[in-house]
Every structure is written in structure tokens, then in C-alpha cells.
Scaffold this active site. Structure first.
Site, PDB file in Angstrom:
ATOM      1  N   LYS A 100      10.629 -18.331  -3.686  1.00 33.97           N
ATOM      2  CA  LYS A 100      10.035 -19.171  -2.637  1.00 33.97           C
ATOM      3  C   LYS A 100       8.883 -19.961  -3.230  1.00 33.97           C
ATOM      4  O   LYS A 100       8.000 -19.380  -3.866  1.00 33.97           O
ATOM      5  CB  LYS A 100       9.551 -18.297  -1.477  1.00 33.97           C
ATOM      6  CG  LYS A 100       8.913 -19.088  -0.352  1.00 33.97           C
ATOM      7  CD  LYS A 100       8.722 -18.268   0.911  1.00 33.97           C
ATOM      8  CE  LYS A 100       7.831 -17.077   0.702  1.00 33.97           C
ATOM      9  NZ  LYS A 100       7.625 -16.315   1.946  1.00 33.97           N
ATOM     10  N   CYS A 133       2.776 -36.002  -3.933  1.00 34.83           N
ATOM     11  CA  CYS A 133       3.747 -37.108  -3.977  1.00 34.83           C
ATOM     12  C   CYS A 133       3.459 -37.984  -5.191  1.00 34.83           C
ATOM     13  O   CYS A 133       2.305 -38.302  -5.469  1.00 34.83           O
ATOM     14  CB  CYS A 133       3.598 -37.929  -2.693  1.00 34.83           C
ATOM     15  SG  CYS A 133       4.531 -39.475  -2.680  1.00 34.83           S
TER      16      CYS A 133
HETATM   17 FE1  FES Z   1       8.292 -36.592  -2.634  1.00 32.09          FE
HETATM   18 FE2  FES Z   1       6.819 -38.770  -2.315  1.00 32.09          FE
HETATM   19  S1  FES Z   1       7.472 -37.410  -0.822  1.00 32.09           S
HETATM   20  S2  FES Z   1       7.564 -37.921  -4.142  1.00 32.09           S
END
Ligand code: FES
Length: 76
Positions: free
Chosen positions: A23, A51
């Protein structure tokens, strides 16, 4: 069976992040977020859990519509 599904990877959301553990859980201390933090929800970032824009290529390739969750301080 679950074992077969696990081995094939079929139906899995996570293609590559820490596949050696059961997990994936990440902790980010709120105090360490200075302005904002963009957290990956497409599971394709090379800077996990943040991100890195990889959702764009994923969305273009698949027609998906994923994007990050942005944690920020309230504007005053
Ligand atoms: Fe995964 Fe932007 S949401 S890289």
C-alpha cells in the site's frame, strides 16, 4: 483470483509507483507546505507524491481527465 489479478496488473490504477509494497501511503507535514503543493492523482508522476505534469500525456493518450489536488493556504 486476487493473486492472478495482482500478477497481471489488470485493473490496477498504479502502473509503477513502489510496486514492491502492499500500500502506497505518503505523509506531508502541513507546516512544510510554504505556498501550495500539487499532489498527483494520476499515478504517473516521476516526482511522487507531487504532480510533475505527467497527467497531461496520460490524458492525451487515453482521453482521461485526471489532474492533481492542490493543497494551499487560504487567501486572505
Ligand atoms: Fe499525476 Fe499531475 S496528477 S502528474
Amino acid at each position: 483470483t486476487i493473486k492472478k489479478a495482482k500478477e497481471s496488473g489488470k485493473g490496477q490504477i498504479n502502473p509503477c509507483i513502489r510496486k514492491d509494497i502492499n500500500k502506497v501511503v505518503d505523509f506531508i507535514d502541513i507546516e512544510d507546505i510554504t505556498e501550495k503543493a500539487s499532489l498527483c492523482r494520476c499515478w504517473r508522476s516521476k516526482n511522487w507524491p507531487y504532480c510533475d505534469g505527467a497527467h497531461g500525456a496520460h490524458n492525451r493518450a487515453t482521453g482521461d481527465n485526471t489532474g492533481p489536488v492542490v493543497v494551499r493556504h487560504k487567501e486572505n
